[in-house]
Design an enzyme around this catalytic site. Structure first.
Site, PDB file in Angstrom:
ATOM      1  N   TYR A 142     -19.855  17.348 -49.218  1.00 46.18           N
ATOM      2  CA  TYR A 142     -21.311  17.337 -48.927  1.00 46.18           C
ATOM      3  C   TYR A 142     -21.891  18.952 -49.146  1.00 46.18           C
ATOM      4  O   TYR A 142     -21.244  19.962 -49.045  1.00 46.18           O
ATOM      5  CB  TYR A 142     -21.648  16.948 -47.406  1.00 46.18           C
ATOM      6  CG  TYR A 142     -21.255  17.799 -46.319  1.00 46.18           C
ATOM      7  CD1 TYR A 142     -19.665  18.030 -46.212  1.00 46.18           C
ATOM      8  CD2 TYR A 142     -21.797  18.407 -45.464  1.00 46.18           C
ATOM      9  CE1 TYR A 142     -19.121  18.874 -44.980  1.00 46.18           C
ATOM     10  CE2 TYR A 142     -21.351  19.188 -44.344  1.00 46.18           C
ATOM     11  CZ  TYR A 142     -20.000  19.619 -44.299  1.00 46.18           C
ATOM     12  OH  TYR A 142     -19.551  20.180 -43.246  1.00 46.18           O
TER      13      TYR A 142
ATOM     14  N   ARG B 220     -16.216  11.022 -40.211  1.00 43.05           N
ATOM     15  CA  ARG B 220     -17.008  11.684 -41.234  1.00 43.05           C
ATOM     16  C   ARG B 220     -16.563  10.864 -42.585  1.00 43.05           C
ATOM     17  O   ARG B 220     -15.314  10.485 -42.891  1.00 43.05           O
ATOM     18  CB  ARG B 220     -16.639  13.043 -41.680  1.00 43.05           C
ATOM     19  CG  ARG B 220     -17.215  13.967 -40.489  1.00 43.05           C
ATOM     20  CD  ARG B 220     -16.938  15.246 -40.417  1.00 43.05           C
ATOM     21  NE  ARG B 220     -16.206  15.597 -39.268  1.00 43.05           N
ATOM     22  CZ  ARG B 220     -16.621  16.870 -38.853  1.00 43.05           C
ATOM     23  NH1 ARG B 220     -17.286  17.669 -38.966  1.00 43.05           N
ATOM     24  NH2 ARG B 220     -15.716  17.037 -37.621  1.00 43.05           N
TER      25      ARG B 220
ATOM     26  N   ASP C  15      -9.561  15.775 -48.756  1.00 42.68           N
ATOM     27  CA  ASP C  15     -10.787  16.287 -48.205  1.00 42.68           C
ATOM     28  C   ASP C  15     -11.005  17.558 -49.021  1.00 42.68           C
ATOM     29  O   ASP C  15     -10.155  18.312 -49.297  1.00 42.68           O
ATOM     30  CB  ASP C  15     -10.556  16.413 -46.765  1.00 42.68           C
ATOM     31  CG  ASP C  15     -10.693  15.408 -46.220  1.00 42.68           C
ATOM     32  OD1 ASP C  15     -11.302  14.127 -46.689  1.00 42.68           O
ATOM     33  OD2 ASP C  15     -10.513  15.150 -44.732  1.00 42.68           O
ATOM     34  N   ASP C  16     -12.283  18.134 -49.089  1.00 42.66           N
ATOM     35  CA  ASP C  16     -12.599  19.155 -50.074  1.00 42.66           C
ATOM     36  C   ASP C  16     -12.089  20.589 -49.385  1.00 42.66           C
ATOM     37  O   ASP C  16     -11.982  21.518 -50.126  1.00 42.66           O
ATOM     38  CB  ASP C  16     -14.004  19.317 -50.392  1.00 42.66           C
ATOM     39  CG  ASP C  16     -14.900  19.476 -49.263  1.00 42.66           C
ATOM     40  OD1 ASP C  16     -14.752  19.607 -48.280  1.00 42.66           O
ATOM     41  OD2 ASP C  16     -16.220  19.334 -49.575  1.00 42.66           O
ATOM     42  N   ASP C  17     -11.663  20.657 -48.143  1.00 37.42           N
ATOM     43  CA  ASP C  17     -11.573  21.890 -47.388  1.00 37.42           C
ATOM     44  C   ASP C  17      -9.838  22.066 -47.193  1.00 37.42           C
ATOM     45  O   ASP C  17      -9.558  23.167 -46.667  1.00 37.42           O
ATOM     46  CB  ASP C  17     -12.160  22.042 -46.233  1.00 37.42           C
ATOM     47  CG  ASP C  17     -11.975  20.961 -45.236  1.00 37.42           C
ATOM     48  OD1 ASP C  17     -11.317  19.789 -45.774  1.00 37.42           O
ATOM     49  OD2 ASP C  17     -12.104  21.291 -43.963  1.00 37.42           O
TER      50      ASP C  17
ATOM     51  N   GLU D   3      -7.753   6.523 -39.925  1.00 40.51           N
ATOM     52  CA  GLU D   3      -6.617   6.491 -40.960  1.00 40.51           C
ATOM     53  C   GLU D   3      -5.428   5.142 -40.292  1.00 40.51           C
ATOM     54  O   GLU D   3      -5.361   4.443 -41.221  1.00 40.51           O
ATOM     55  CB  GLU D   3      -5.586   7.622 -40.655  1.00 40.51           C
ATOM     56  CG  GLU D   3      -6.153   8.973 -41.146  1.00 40.51           C
ATOM     57  CD  GLU D   3      -7.297   9.528 -40.364  1.00 40.51           C
ATOM     58  OE1 GLU D   3      -7.494   8.987 -39.173  1.00 40.51           O
ATOM     59  OE2 GLU D   3      -7.448  10.870 -40.489  1.00 40.51           O
TER      60      GLU D   3
ATOM     61  N   HIS E  61      -3.905  21.254 -43.315  1.00 44.37           N
ATOM     62  CA  HIS E  61      -5.382  20.776 -42.835  1.00 44.37           C
ATOM     63  C   HIS E  61      -6.237  22.035 -42.431  1.00 44.37           C
ATOM     64  O   HIS E  61      -6.767  22.086 -41.291  1.00 44.37           O
ATOM     65  CB  HIS E  61      -5.271  19.715 -41.602  1.00 44.37           C
ATOM     66  CG  HIS E  61      -6.667  19.361 -41.125  1.00 44.37           C
ATOM     67  ND1 HIS E  61      -7.384  19.771 -39.857  1.00 44.37           N
ATOM     68  CD2 HIS E  61      -7.413  18.390 -41.750  1.00 44.37           C
ATOM     69  CE1 HIS E  61      -8.401  18.887 -39.793  1.00 44.37           C
ATOM     70  NE2 HIS E  61      -8.535  18.166 -40.731  1.00 44.37           N
ATOM     71  N   THR E  62      -6.520  22.837 -43.552  1.00 43.58           N
ATOM     72  CA  THR E  62      -7.250  24.095 -43.216  1.00 43.58           C
ATOM     73  C   THR E  62      -8.824  23.646 -43.046  1.00 43.58           C
ATOM     74  O   THR E  62      -9.189  22.539 -43.565  1.00 43.58           O
ATOM     75  CB  THR E  62      -7.135  25.185 -44.350  1.00 43.58           C
ATOM     76  OG1 THR E  62      -7.111  24.200 -45.655  1.00 43.58           O
ATOM     77  CG2 THR E  62      -5.757  25.658 -44.321  1.00 43.58           C
TER      78      THR E  62
HETATM   79  C1  UGA Z   1     -10.562  15.414 -39.987  1.00 44.76           C
HETATM   80  C2  UGA Z   1      -9.806  14.560 -40.961  1.00 44.76           C
HETATM   81  O1  UGA Z   1      -8.991  15.423 -41.682  1.00 44.76           O
HETATM   82  C3  UGA Z   1     -10.751  13.983 -41.994  1.00 44.76           C
HETATM   83  O2  UGA Z   1     -10.033  13.097 -42.981  1.00 44.76           O
HETATM   84  C4  UGA Z   1     -11.863  13.085 -41.296  1.00 44.76           C
HETATM   85  O3  UGA Z   1     -12.756  12.611 -42.183  1.00 44.76           O
HETATM   86  C5  UGA Z   1     -12.438  13.808 -40.225  1.00 44.76           C
HETATM   87  O4  UGA Z   1     -11.667  14.502 -39.447  1.00 44.76           O
HETATM   88  C6  UGA Z   1     -13.516  13.110 -39.530  1.00 44.76           C
HETATM   89  O5  UGA Z   1     -13.759  13.425 -38.365  1.00 44.76           O
HETATM   90  O6  UGA Z   1     -13.707  11.831 -39.796  1.00 44.76           O
HETATM   91  P1  UGA Z   1     -12.207  17.556 -40.456  1.00 44.76           P
HETATM   92  O7  UGA Z   1     -11.543  18.790 -40.974  1.00 44.76           O
HETATM   93  O8  UGA Z   1     -12.603  17.602 -39.015  1.00 44.76           O
HETATM   94  O9  UGA Z   1     -11.118  16.340 -40.651  1.00 44.76           O
HETATM   95  O10 UGA Z   1     -13.592  16.847 -41.270  1.00 44.76           O
HETATM   96  P2  UGA Z   1     -14.215  17.724 -42.541  1.00 44.76           P
HETATM   97  O11 UGA Z   1     -13.186  18.162 -43.394  1.00 44.76           O
HETATM   98  O12 UGA Z   1     -15.443  18.326 -42.110  1.00 44.76           O
HETATM   99  O13 UGA Z   1     -14.761  16.306 -43.278  1.00 44.76           O
HETATM  100  C7  UGA Z   1     -13.798  15.393 -44.004  1.00 44.76           C
HETATM  101  C8  UGA Z   1     -14.351  15.357 -45.647  1.00 44.76           C
HETATM  102  O14 UGA Z   1     -15.638  14.699 -45.366  1.00 44.76           O
HETATM  103  C9  UGA Z   1     -14.475  16.377 -46.268  1.00 44.76           C
HETATM  104  O15 UGA Z   1     -14.044  16.376 -47.540  1.00 44.76           O
HETATM  105  C10 UGA Z   1     -16.121  16.786 -46.134  1.00 44.76           C
HETATM  106  O16 UGA Z   1     -16.723  17.475 -47.332  1.00 44.76           O
HETATM  107  C11 UGA Z   1     -16.611  15.320 -46.078  1.00 44.76           C
HETATM  108  N1  UGA Z   1     -17.864  15.107 -45.346  1.00 44.76           N
HETATM  109  C12 UGA Z   1     -17.914  15.814 -43.974  1.00 44.76           C
HETATM  110  C13 UGA Z   1     -18.950  14.606 -45.707  1.00 44.76           C
HETATM  111  O17 UGA Z   1     -18.817  14.021 -47.038  1.00 44.76           O
HETATM  112  N2  UGA Z   1     -20.113  14.536 -45.044  1.00 44.76           N
HETATM  113  C14 UGA Z   1     -20.204  15.211 -43.822  1.00 44.76           C
HETATM  114  O18 UGA Z   1     -21.384  15.072 -43.285  1.00 44.76           O
HETATM  115  C15 UGA Z   1     -19.115  15.872 -43.383  1.00 44.76           C
HETATM  116 MN    MN Z   2     -11.500  19.137 -42.983  1.00 46.69          MN
END
Ligand code: UGA
Ligand code: MN
Length: 244
Positions: free
Chosen positions: A10, A76, A106-108, A194, A221-222
């Site tokens: 995003y 998310r 995930d991208d991070d 998951e 999980h950075t």
């Molecule tokens: C944790 C898990 O590692 C994720 O796989 C899970 O989706 C997420 O919790 C969750 O709460 O659902 P976290 O690091 O908290 O991960 O989440 P983000 O890395 O912020 O988001 C996961 C992925 O969704 C990323 O690739 C991010 O770019 C994407 N994302 C996030 C969106 O496409 N839209 C959003 O509004 C937020």
């Molecule tokens: Mn993440």
């Protein structure tokens, strides 16, 4: 087999930096197809331009998360991962499945190259440890005699599959033979995405432990710090337009 990586992404200040880091990893992996799914109403110029220059086989999708689901505490990227799954199923509907392995990138997160060697031999569903998650240095599946018998985790140990999105891969064959398996919004509690997904396609007994019986951390999980833009000018002051 081809490795299909589904990445939800995003728009935010660090997006291009995250995608650059990810592409630099993926470019070193043979036979990887990147499915990048933007959480947006349309494909953005930034991501389109980026992918065109990334030097990777890729598919660029988009689907916006409905506004009501953009809230702290809600899962998310549900819609984006499902869009990636739908694309995979559509692409393979006519031919007998080519060998393939899917994972959710995930991208991070931070991915070692060894991780891809490990997941490439997935027969149905494989699992491995994830670093820096669940309030611990790592979480991992506990393995006895080559089988998963439990989970080392500090968070919600009651989860049927106590594993982060970055901790498993699924063969394309399993995705195609379970056409209804998707990520769910309704009834999905935080952290249960998951488990809710894996329950639809496998059992704990069936899981294939990777990374030396789940004793090596090959993915982390950075999470990226929020950038400080306190000194960003209110109006465009620079003399040229810069994409960041
Ligand atoms: C944790 C898990 O590692 C994720 O796989 C899970 O989706 C997420 O919790 C969750 O709460 O659902 P976290 O690091 O908290 O991960 O989440 P983000 O890395 O912020 O988001 C996961 C992925 O969704 C990323 O690739 C991010 O770019 C994407 N994302 C996030 C969106 O496409 N839209 C959003 O509004 C937020
Ligand atoms: Mn993440």
């Amino acid at each position: 087999p081809t490795i299909y990586a589904i990445t939800p992404t995003y728009s935010r200040p660090v997006q291009k930096a995250e995608l650059t880091r990810l592409a630099n990893t993926f470019r070193q992996v043979a036979q990887l197809h990147w499915i990048l799914v933007e959480d947006a109403a349309a494909r953005s110029e930034l991501v389109s331009r980026f992918l065109a220059r990334a030097g990777l086989p890729s598919t660029h999708l988009h689907v916006p998360t409905p506004r009501r689901y953009k809230r702290p505490g809600l899962p998310r990227a549900t819609e984006q991962r499902n869009a990636g799954l739908a694309w995979l199923r559509q692409r393979h509907q006519h031919q007998r499945a080519q060998p393939g392995v899917l994972f959710f990138a995930d991208d991070d997160n931070t991915y070692s190259l060894e991780l891809f060697q490990e997941m490439r031999t997935t027969r149905k569903v494989s699992v491995w440890p994830v670093g820096l998650v669940g309030g611990r240095r790592y979480e991992r599946p506990l393995v006895e005699n080559g089988k998963v018998v439990g989970w080392y985790t500090g968070w919600r140990a009651d989860r049927p599959f106590a594993i982060d999105m970055a901790g498993f891969a699924v063969s394309l064959q399993v995705i195609l033979s379970n056409p209804k398996a998707v990520f769910k919004r309704h009834g999905s509690q935080p952290g249960m995405q998951e488990s809710d997904f894996l329950k639809q396609i496998t059992t704990v007994e069936e899981l294939e432990p990777k990374a030396n019986n789940c004793t090596k951390v090959l993915v982390w999980h950075t999470r990226t710090e929020k950038v400080n833009l306190a000194n960003e000018p209110k109006y465009h002051l620079d003399t040229v337009k810069i994409e960041v």
